[in-house]
Design an enzyme around this catalytic site. Structure first.
Site, PDB file in Angstrom:
ATOM      1  N   ILE A  51       6.599   0.244  -2.329  1.00  0.00           N
ATOM      2  CA  ILE A  51       5.660  -0.850  -2.556  1.00  0.00           C
ATOM      3  C   ILE A  51       4.243  -0.284  -2.530  1.00  0.00           C
ATOM      4  O   ILE A  51       4.007   0.825  -2.041  1.00  0.00           O
ATOM      5  CB  ILE A  51       5.798  -1.967  -1.492  1.00  0.00           C
ATOM      6  CG1 ILE A  51       5.526  -1.433  -0.083  1.00  0.00           C
ATOM      7  CG2 ILE A  51       7.159  -2.624  -1.584  1.00  0.00           C
ATOM      8  CD1 ILE A  51       5.492  -2.523   0.990  1.00  0.00           C
ATOM      9  N   ASP A  52       3.299  -1.047  -3.075  1.00  0.00           N
ATOM     10  CA  ASP A  52       1.905  -0.615  -3.069  1.00  0.00           C
ATOM     11  C   ASP A  52       1.377  -0.576  -1.644  1.00  0.00           C
ATOM     12  O   ASP A  52       1.734  -1.412  -0.805  1.00  0.00           O
ATOM     13  CB  ASP A  52       1.025  -1.601  -3.856  1.00  0.00           C
ATOM     14  CG  ASP A  52       1.357  -1.631  -5.336  1.00  0.00           C
ATOM     15  OD1 ASP A  52       2.053  -0.721  -5.811  1.00  0.00           O
ATOM     16  OD2 ASP A  52       0.915  -2.589  -6.009  1.00  0.00           O
ATOM     17  N   ARG A  53       0.500   0.377  -1.383  1.00  0.00           N
ATOM     18  CA  ARG A  53      -0.243   0.312  -0.133  1.00  0.00           C
ATOM     19  C   ARG A  53      -1.064  -0.971  -0.130  1.00  0.00           C
ATOM     20  O   ARG A  53      -1.432  -1.472  -1.183  1.00  0.00           O
ATOM     21  CB  ARG A  53      -1.180   1.526  -0.026  1.00  0.00           C
ATOM     22  CG  ARG A  53      -1.728   1.723   1.379  1.00  0.00           C
ATOM     23  CD  ARG A  53      -2.725   2.861   1.428  1.00  0.00           C
ATOM     24  NE  ARG A  53      -2.157   4.126   0.984  1.00  0.00           N
ATOM     25  CZ  ARG A  53      -2.740   5.295   1.175  1.00  0.00           C
ATOM     26  NH1 ARG A  53      -3.892   5.366   1.785  1.00  0.00           N
ATOM     27  NH2 ARG A  53      -2.183   6.405   0.747  1.00  0.00           N
ATOM     28  N   THR A  55       0.072  -3.882   0.850  1.00  0.00           N
ATOM     29  CA  THR A  55       0.949  -5.031   0.624  1.00  0.00           C
ATOM     30  C   THR A  55       2.029  -5.028   1.708  1.00  0.00           C
ATOM     31  O   THR A  55       1.958  -4.263   2.670  1.00  0.00           O
ATOM     32  CB  THR A  55       1.609  -4.983  -0.767  1.00  0.00           C
ATOM     33  OG1 THR A  55       2.501  -3.863  -0.844  1.00  0.00           O
ATOM     34  CG2 THR A  55       0.566  -4.858  -1.864  1.00  0.00           C
TER      35      THR A  55
END
Length: 223
Positions: A51-53, A55
């Site tokens: 996942i994106d940093r 988030t």
């Protein structure tokens, strides 16, 4: 620097699913989460779903290199179903499909990208004399491009709240002041993919982190 928070861990051999929340200034992920769990179970993990940093949500790791290769190939196809929840600026359509090519990270080459979304709830508020509308949307990624949901929602005029890169500065400041939220309100809540060896679907689910849930509760939204 704030550390990532490990919210939950589920072991379903041959994979491990983690639910985490990260911040813009957290150590690089998923390596941080991977190292924490590797120490706990004393086994090496192989990243499959990231996942994106900044988030929160599900990470998926394999317990063997061979399984990681197999699952990585699956995740690059449209066989895997990935669902996200997001709090966005404005009143979105009830449903929509965003079929907009996106450039690769720091490259001029574009790639096909497809996101479907459904509005689950909306609210109108008045803060500091400003009337604002926010929507809770469920997004399903049909492709897996860099920052896909965040970029696609901005393209249609509904950037994610709290997003420091693609978001609305007024909204970001307001959510920080009222809720103490200093990150993108995006949560990877469900992943489903076929396990060919066991001839069944593996379904992983989680709920957003407490910060996200606090915003939902304040707006009277339930999931």
């Amino acid at each position: 620097m704030r550390s990532l928070r490990l919210l939950a861990k589920e072991i379903i051999p041959p994979i491990i699913a983690l639910s985490i929340v990260t911040y813009a200034d957290s150590p690089k992920d998923p390596e941080g989460a991977k190292e924490i769990v590797q120490r706990q179970i004393k086994k090496k993990l192989y990243p499959v779903h990231r996942i994106d940093r900044d988030t929160c949500g599900l990470l998926v790791f394999a317990l063997s290199e061979a399984k990681a290769r197999e699952l990585t190939a699956l995740f690059r196809s449209r066989v895997v179903k990935k669902q996200y929840l997001a709090v966005v600026h404005g009143l979105t359509p009830e449903k929509g499909e965003i079929n907009e090519p996106l450039a690769r990270n720091k490259e001029k080459v574009t790639e096909p990208a497809l996101t479907e979304f459904t509005r689950l709830a909306s609210v109108e508020v008045e803060w500091d004399g400003e009337k604002r509308i926010y929507s809770l949307v469920r997004c399903e990624m049909k492709t897996g491009r860099y920052h896909q949901i965040r970029r696609h929602m901005r393209v249609i005029g509904h950037p994610l709240c709290g997003d420091p890169e693609y978001g609305n500065g007024w909204d970001n400041r307001a959510f920080k002041e009222r809720f103490g939220v200093e990150r993108t309100l995006l949560s990877a809540v469900a992943v489903a993919f076929p396990d060919r060896a066991q001839e069944k679907m593996v379904r992983l689910k989680t709920t957003p982190d407490p910060d996200f849930m606090k915003v939902l509760a304040s707006f009277g939204w339930k999931i």
